[in-house]
Design a protein around this motif. Structure first.
Motif, PDB file in Angstrom:
ATOM      1  N   VAL A  49      18.692   5.015 -52.508  1.00 32.98           N
ATOM      2  CA  VAL A  49      17.922   5.231 -53.735  1.00 32.98           C
ATOM      3  C   VAL A  49      18.557   6.366 -54.531  1.00 32.98           C
ATOM      4  CG1 VAL A  49      15.743   4.294 -52.905  1.00 32.98           C
ATOM      5  CG2 VAL A  49      16.315   6.655 -52.341  1.00 32.98           C
ATOM      6  N   PRO A  50      18.345   6.367 -55.874  1.00 33.78           N
ATOM      7  CA  PRO A  50      17.450   5.480 -56.624  1.00 33.78           C
ATOM      8  C   PRO A  50      18.023   4.075 -56.784  1.00 33.78           C
ATOM      9  CG  PRO A  50      18.673   6.844 -58.146  1.00 33.78           C
ATOM     10  CD  PRO A  50      19.022   7.344 -56.768  1.00 33.78           C
ATOM     11  N   CYS A  51      17.120   3.119 -56.897  1.00 34.37           N
ATOM     12  CA  CYS A  51      17.486   1.747 -57.206  1.00 34.37           C
ATOM     13  C   CYS A  51      16.615   1.303 -58.377  1.00 34.37           C
ATOM     14  CB  CYS A  51      17.260   0.841 -55.998  1.00 34.37           C
ATOM     15  SG  CYS A  51      17.601  -0.904 -56.329  1.00 34.37           S
ATOM     16  N   PHE A  52      17.278   0.962 -59.483  1.00 38.95           N
ATOM     17  CA  PHE A  52      16.562   0.518 -60.682  1.00 38.95           C
ATOM     18  C   PHE A  52      16.562  -1.010 -60.680  1.00 38.95           C
ATOM     19  CE2 PHE A  52      18.616   4.562 -61.494  1.00 38.95           C
ATOM     20  CZ  PHE A  52      17.589   5.327 -62.026  1.00 38.95           C
ATOM     21  N   SER A  77      12.351   4.855 -55.292  1.00 41.32           N
ATOM     22  CA  SER A  77      12.872   6.208 -55.060  1.00 41.32           C
ATOM     23  C   SER A  77      12.005   6.960 -54.063  1.00 41.32           C
ATOM     24  CB  SER A  77      12.912   6.997 -56.376  1.00 41.32           C
ATOM     25  OG  SER A  77      11.638   7.485 -56.715  1.00 41.32           O
ATOM     26  N   ASP A  78      12.515   8.102 -53.641  1.00 42.28           N
ATOM     27  CA  ASP A  78      11.747   9.024 -52.812  1.00 42.28           C
ATOM     28  C   ASP A  78      11.767  10.379 -53.501  1.00 42.28           C
ATOM     29  OD1 ASP A  78      10.279  10.125 -50.772  1.00 42.28           O
ATOM     30  OD2 ASP A  78      11.777   9.835 -49.200  1.00 42.28           O
ATOM     31  N   VAL A  79      10.647  11.069 -53.488  1.00 41.54           N
ATOM     32  CA  VAL A  79      10.548  12.339 -54.218  1.00 41.54           C
ATOM     33  C   VAL A  79      11.228  13.504 -53.514  1.00 41.54           C
ATOM     34  CG1 VAL A  79       8.586  11.920 -55.739  1.00 41.54           C
ATOM     35  CG2 VAL A  79       8.176  12.479 -53.345  1.00 41.54           C
ATOM     36  N   CYS A  85      17.602  10.932 -56.858  1.00 44.45           N
ATOM     37  CA  CYS A  85      16.523  10.235 -57.571  1.00 44.45           C
ATOM     38  C   CYS A  85      16.020  11.093 -58.731  1.00 44.45           C
ATOM     39  CB  CYS A  85      15.372   9.906 -56.618  1.00 44.45           C
ATOM     40  SG  CYS A  85      15.773   8.656 -55.375  1.00 44.45           S
ATOM     41  N   TYR A  86      15.989  12.412 -58.524  1.00 46.20           N
ATOM     42  CA  TYR A  86      15.599  13.328 -59.600  1.00 46.20           C
ATOM     43  C   TYR A  86      16.625  13.249 -60.729  1.00 46.20           C
ATOM     44  CZ  TYR A  86      13.520  17.674 -61.478  1.00 46.20           C
ATOM     45  OH  TYR A  86      12.879  18.622 -62.256  1.00 46.20           O
ATOM     46  N   VAL A  87      17.905  13.256 -60.354  1.00 41.67           N
ATOM     47  CA  VAL A  87      18.965  13.107 -61.354  1.00 41.67           C
ATOM     48  C   VAL A  87      18.839  11.746 -62.033  1.00 41.67           C
ATOM     49  CG1 VAL A  87      21.466  12.941 -61.696  1.00 41.67           C
ATOM     50  CG2 VAL A  87      20.539  14.679 -60.155  1.00 41.67           C
ATOM     51  N   GLY A  88      18.551  10.712 -61.250  1.00 41.34           N
ATOM     52  CA  GLY A  88      18.408   9.366 -61.798  1.00 41.34           C
ATOM     53  C   GLY A  88      17.298   9.266 -62.816  1.00 41.34           C
ATOM     54  N   ARG A  89      16.192   9.953 -62.574  1.00 36.95           N
ATOM     55  CA  ARG A  89      15.082   9.943 -63.538  1.00 36.95           C
ATOM     56  C   ARG A  89      15.525  10.579 -64.847  1.00 36.95           C
ATOM     57  NH1 ARG A  89      11.137  13.606 -65.207  1.00 36.95           N
ATOM     58  NH2 ARG A  89       9.225  12.618 -66.007  1.00 36.95           N
ATOM     59  N   ALA A  90      16.233  11.704 -64.756  1.00 37.97           N
ATOM     60  CA  ALA A  90      16.705  12.381 -65.963  1.00 37.97           C
ATOM     61  C   ALA A  90      17.675  11.494 -66.746  1.00 37.97           C
ATOM     62  CB  ALA A  90      17.380  13.701 -65.593  1.00 37.97           C
ATOM     63  N   ARG A  91      18.527  10.776 -66.027  1.00 38.53           N
ATOM     64  CA  ARG A  91      19.499   9.923 -66.704  1.00 38.53           C
ATOM     65  C   ARG A  91      18.843   8.683 -67.294  1.00 38.53           C
ATOM     66  NH1 ARG A  91      24.768  10.574 -62.620  1.00 38.53           N
ATOM     67  NH2 ARG A  91      25.085  12.801 -63.100  1.00 38.53           N
ATOM     68  N   LEU A  92      17.789   8.192 -66.663  1.00 36.93           N
ATOM     69  CA  LEU A  92      17.046   7.077 -67.247  1.00 36.93           C
ATOM     70  C   LEU A  92      16.413   7.510 -68.566  1.00 36.93           C
ATOM     71  CD1 LEU A  92      15.790   4.259 -67.229  1.00 36.93           C
ATOM     72  CD2 LEU A  92      13.975   5.148 -65.741  1.00 36.93           C
ATOM     73  N   GLN A  93      15.860   8.726 -68.591  1.00 36.81           N
ATOM     74  CA  GLN A  93      15.269   9.237 -69.828  1.00 36.81           C
ATOM     75  C   GLN A  93      16.332   9.338 -70.924  1.00 36.81           C
ATOM     76  OE1 GLN A  93      13.550  12.890 -68.253  1.00 36.81           O
ATOM     77  NE2 GLN A  93      11.507  11.994 -68.236  1.00 36.81           N
ATOM     78  N   LYS A  94      17.530   9.813 -70.564  1.00 35.21           N
ATOM     79  CA  LYS A  94      18.617   9.908 -71.543  1.00 35.21           C
ATOM     80  C   LYS A  94      19.049   8.529 -72.017  1.00 35.21           C
ATOM     81  CE  LYS A  94      20.794  14.335 -70.312  1.00 35.21           C
ATOM     82  NZ  LYS A  94      22.052  14.983 -69.871  1.00 35.21           N
ATOM     83  N   ALA A  95      19.083   7.578 -71.087  1.00 29.60           N
ATOM     84  CA  ALA A  95      19.475   6.209 -71.448  1.00 29.60           C
ATOM     85  C   ALA A  95      18.528   5.640 -72.492  1.00 29.60           C
ATOM     86  CB  ALA A  95      19.493   5.319 -70.209  1.00 29.60           C
ATOM     87  N   LEU A  96      17.255   5.918 -72.339  1.00 27.80           N
ATOM     88  CA  LEU A  96      16.268   5.402 -73.288  1.00 27.80           C
ATOM     89  C   LEU A  96      16.319   6.161 -74.615  1.00 27.80           C
ATOM     90  CD1 LEU A  96      13.304   4.824 -70.812  1.00 27.80           C
ATOM     91  CD2 LEU A  96      14.958   3.158 -71.678  1.00 27.80           C
ATOM     92  N   GLU A  97      16.781   7.407 -74.566  1.00 29.62           N
ATOM     93  CA  GLU A  97      16.935   8.183 -75.800  1.00 29.62           C
ATOM     94  C   GLU A  97      18.102   7.659 -76.633  1.00 29.62           C
ATOM     95  OE1 GLU A  97      17.343  12.212 -74.569  1.00 29.62           O
ATOM     96  OE2 GLU A  97      15.247  12.407 -73.918  1.00 29.62           O
TER      97      GLU A  97
END
Length: 225
Positions: free
Chosen positions: A184-187, A11-13, A18-30
Motif C-alpha cells: 500500500v497505498p493502492c489506488f 492503505s494503513d495509517v 500512504c501518507y505521501v500517497g494521500r498528499a500526491r493524490l491531492q496534488k493530482a486533483l489540483e
C-alpha cells in the motif's frame, strides 16, 4: 463536468508512503481540476499481529529491519519525500507502533458522515502519528481525532467500546489480500484499475483521466460481467 471516478484508496495509517500517497493524490486533483472523484478509504494492516496495546516503536523496527543504519536511511528517504509534499515526518517522536484495527473502524464510520469527513479523519490520523508521535491505537486519541474531523465523538466512543464493525473491517482487509494487494497505498480506480504505490501527481492524474474518459465513453460498462 466528467462523470465521477470512484477511487478506493487501500492503505494503513501507519504506512508512511500512504501518507505521501494521500498528499500526491491531492496534488493530482489540483492539477486536474476537471476531474470529478469519489474517494473512499479502505483498510489494510501492515502488521495485524501487533497487540492491541501496541509495541515499542524502537524495538519493533529493530525486530523488523535489524540494521539501525538501514532504518536511518529509510527515514531519511521518507523525510525528503515528505518535505516535497508538505509532510514534516518526525519519526523520533513515535514511541508506540500501534495495532490499527480500531483506527480503521473509525475510518469506516467516517464514511457515513458528511462528504469529505473520512478524508479529513485519515489526514488527521496520519499527522497525529507521523508528525506528532501520537499513539493512534489509543481510543482516547481516536475519539479526539474523530471530533477534530467533525464526527460525533460520543457515538465513536460508544462504538469503540464494542466489537462494532470489527469483523467487517477484517473482511475488507482479507478481500484486498485476495485481490492481490500486498503493498500500500493502492489506488483502485472504478473497482478495476489499480495504481500501486505513492505515484507522482502527474502520473496519478493521467491514470484517473484515462479511466474518466473510458467511463464517459461507456467502455467500462462493456467490460462488466
Amino acid at each position: 463536468m466528467s462523470l465521477p471516478v470512484t477511487i478506493d484508496v487501500i492503505s494503513d495509517v501507519v504506512c508512511p508512503w500512504c501518507y505521501v500517497g494521500r498528499a500526491r493524490l491531492q496534488k493530482a486533483l489540483e492539477v486536474a481540476p476537471e476531474l470529478a472523484v469519489d474517494i473512499r478509504w479502505r483498510p489494510f494492516q501492515l502488521d495485524p499481529t501487533i497487540p492491541p496495546e501496541g509495541k515499542s516503536r524502537q524495538a519493533y523496527l529493530a525486530g523488523k529491519f535489524g540494521d539501525e543504519e538501514r532504518i536511518r536511511q529509510m527515514h531519511e528517504q521518507l523525510s525528503t519525500a515528505g518535505e516535497a509534499d508538505g509532510i514534516d515526518f518526525n519519526f523520533e517522536a513515535i514511541e508506540i507502533s500501534p495495532n490499527t484495527l480500531n483506527a480503521h473502524r473509525v475510518i469506516r464510520w467516517a464514511a457515513t458522515a458528511e462528504p469529505g469527513v473520512q478524508d479529513l479523519l485519515v489526514g488527521r490520523l496520519f499527522a497525529l502519528y507521523f508528525e506528532e508521535g501520537a499513539n493512534i491505537g489509543d481510543p482516547t486519541v481516536l475519539i479526539q481525532a474523530a471530533r477534530d474531523a467533525g464526527m460525533d465523538a460520543a457515538v465513536v466512543e460508544t462504538l469503540l467500546a464494542t466489537d462494532a464493525d470489527r469483523a467487517e473491517v477484517e473482511q475488507e482487509i482479507a478481500t484486498a489480500q485476495q485481490m492481490g494487494v500486498t503493498g500500500v497505498p493502492c489506488f483502485l480506480l472504478e473497482g478495476r484499475y489499480a495504481v500501486v504505490g505513492a505515484q507522482e501527481p502527474a502520473s496519478l492524474a493521467d491514470a484517473i483521466r484515462q479511466v474518466a474518459q473510458a467511463k464517459a465513453d461507456g467502455k467500462l460498462e462493456q467490460g462488466q460481467n
